[in-house]
Design an enzyme around this catalytic site. Structure first.
Site, PDB file in Angstrom:
ATOM      1  CG  HIS A  27      -1.699  -1.222   1.440  1.00 54.92           C
ATOM      2  ND1 HIS A  27      -2.967  -1.439   0.931  1.00 54.92           N
ATOM      3  CD2 HIS A  27      -1.363  -2.360   2.072  1.00 54.92           C
ATOM      4  CE1 HIS A  27      -3.382  -2.650   1.286  1.00 54.92           C
ATOM      5  NE2 HIS A  27      -2.410  -3.237   1.968  1.00 54.92           N
ATOM      6  CB  SER A  77      13.952  22.503 -15.089  1.00 55.15           C
ATOM      7  OG  SER A  77      13.204  23.684 -15.249  1.00 55.15           O
ATOM      8  CE  LYS A 123      11.936  19.905 -11.913  1.00 53.14           C
ATOM      9  NZ  LYS A 123      10.718  19.324 -11.411  1.00 53.14           N
ATOM     10  CD  GLU A 133       9.330  12.186 -15.540  1.00 56.32           C
ATOM     11  OE1 GLU A 133       8.449  12.976 -15.888  1.00 56.32           O
ATOM     12  OE2 GLU A 133      10.444  12.548 -15.122  1.00 56.32           O
TER      13      GLU A 133
END
Ligand code: ARG
Length: 458
Positions: A157, A278, A284, A291
């Site tokens: 979970h 970024s 970043k 992804e």
């Protein structure tokens, strides 16, 4: 306007914009080598069976070999008005060797021709995919071996559950990939079948030898029914479905890598090669490749559903709808090959933040099961042991500490069977080590898995 190869029946020539809609050459040129290979086998068989003379066979064969050289050099010009790869190559052959080139299509149709091309194409690509899966598996085994004794929190979970070996976690993906590989190997059995010689749908009056052309192409079997041979696209569906499951596995792994790379986790760091920055936020470092693989999984599912839907209402045998089987197949091949390569590189070069994971298991309640098991081993029914432990966890939460911080008195108060040895039992290292059940996260079990995996990769 190029004259059509079926010009005889027609009064008007087609309009360019209609041709464009019907053509597949923009994408089926990917089958150029398979189409030539199929033609060489077909014409060899035509010569051997005496359907064509030896001279005709040889002329056509050398014409095809020359075309292959041209194709390798990227020198063939494809034309939309010639619709597809088959008609483009046939026209190029006739242009180069003259009217005898027109004998190549004896006893053959584009329907068995295109099916043959796709069987040949997938057979090669699926073998490459299987090879890349094995490489990815080797990377996982090496990483897992290195991190056999690295402690990490295990989750259910997405809540801390029990401490595990990080190597155990990585090996989970090895076994998923092993099943993926088996699914492709199973699909290969049905890909490795020759439709060549089925003709348009009914076979042919020429005394062809289908076994021979299949043998020349390296196929293990031939379709037993000519209509099935030209109507079947199950072999592509099986490929797409095995690919969907593989992508789903990679997507789950990608999701974990994305989570682990976040500031909240900081369990791993991707190599710069597989990350991007970024354009506005200088701090970043984004796990873009993971992804993208997660995202591309959607395309592959889409390709599976698209083909299932294309086929569901088709009467036998060939229908032009089936031309729509190709783009999704090519796209899936490229997506899967690319994703496997990237993923293997990503895992190979990622930095594992061992201290951070160790801290995580030290400072949590994922050793609560150890305490409950300890009490149960001393004869207390597990339900009661669970209750006692739950109360101790509650006490800790109120005090702002963890189980290992409790004093002997506090523990004894909860249950007098608890003794000094509890502190050892509660250590996450011991918790992992003692999970010796078959396939468990105990270090010895992980080692066994790694040995078994190496055996499989041999
Ligand atoms: N380009 C066609 C396809 O990919 C080849 C088969 C065409 N057959 C036909 N009868 N029109 O499906």
């Amino acid at each position: 306007m190029t004259k059509k190869l079926w010009g005889g029946r027609f009064q008007k020539s087609a309009e360019e914009w209609v041709d464009e809609f019907g053509a597949s050459i923009s994408f089926d040129q990917e089958l150029v080598f398979e189409d030539i290979e199929g033609s060489i086998a077909h014409v060899t068989m035509l010569g051997e069976t005496g359907i064509l003379t030896n001279e005709e066979m040889n002329q056509i064969k050398s014409g095809l070999e020359a075309l292959k050289k041209k194709a390798e050099a990227g020198e063939i010009e494809f034309s939309v008005s010639l619709e597809d790869i088959h008609l483009n190559l046939e026209k190029a052959l006739i242009d180069s060797i003259g009217p005898v080139g027109g004998k190549l299509h004896t006893g053959r149709s584009r329907n068995d021709q295109v099916a043959t091309d796709m069987h040949l194409y997938l057979k090669k690509q699926v073998k490459d995919i299987i090879g890349l899966i094995s490489q990815f598996q080797s990377v996982l085994v090496e990483k897992a071996d290195k991190h056999k004794e690295t402690l990490a929190p295990g989750y259910t979970h997405l809540q801390r559950a029990q401490p595990i070996s990080f190597g155990h976690h990585l090996m989970t993906y090895f076994w998923m990939l092993q099943r993926d590989k088996e699914r492709y190997q199973e699909a290969l059995k049905r890909i490795d079948v020759s439709p060549l010689g089925a003709g348009a749908l009914a076979g042919t009056t020429f005394p062809i030898d289908r076994q021979r052309s299949a043998e020349l192409l390296g196929f293990s079997n031939v379709y037993q029914n000519s209509m099935d041979a030209v109507s079947d696209r199950d072999f592509i569906l099986e490929f797409l479905s095995a690919s969907s499951i593989l992508m789903m596995h990679m997507s789950r792994f990608a999701e974990e890598i994305i989570l682990w790379s976040s500031q909240e986790f900081r369990f791993v760091e991707m190599d710069d090669t597989f990350s991007t920055g970024s354009s506005i936020m200088p701090q970043k470092k984004n796990p873009d490749m993971a992804e993208l693989i997660r995202g591309k999984t959607g395309r592959v599912y889409g390709n599976l559903f698209s083909l299932l839907t294309i086929l569901k209402g088709l009467p036998l045998a060939y229908n032009k709808d089936m031309q729509e089987d190709k783009e999704g197949m090519f796209d899936t091949v490229h997506t899967v090959l690319g994703s496997l390569k990237i993923f293997a590189g990503m895992v190979d070069t990622m930095t594992v933040n061992e201290d951070r994971m160790k801290d995580a298991v030290q400072n949590d309640f994922s050793n609560a099961t150890e305490l409950a098991d300890y009490l149960a081993a001393k004869g207390i029914p597990f339900r009661e042991a669970h209750e006692i432990t739950g109360k101790l966890v509650f006490t800790c939460i109120q005090k702002g500490c963890f189980l290992l911080d409790l004093s002997m008195e506090e523990l004894k108060e909860a249950s007098n069977v608890i003794e000094e040895d509890i502190y050892g039992v509660l250590s996450p290292y011991e918790a992992v080590k003692r999970r010796k059940s078959l396939g468990g996260t105990g270090f010895d079990q992980v080692e066994n898995q790694i040995q078994a995996a190496r055996e499989l990769l041999k």
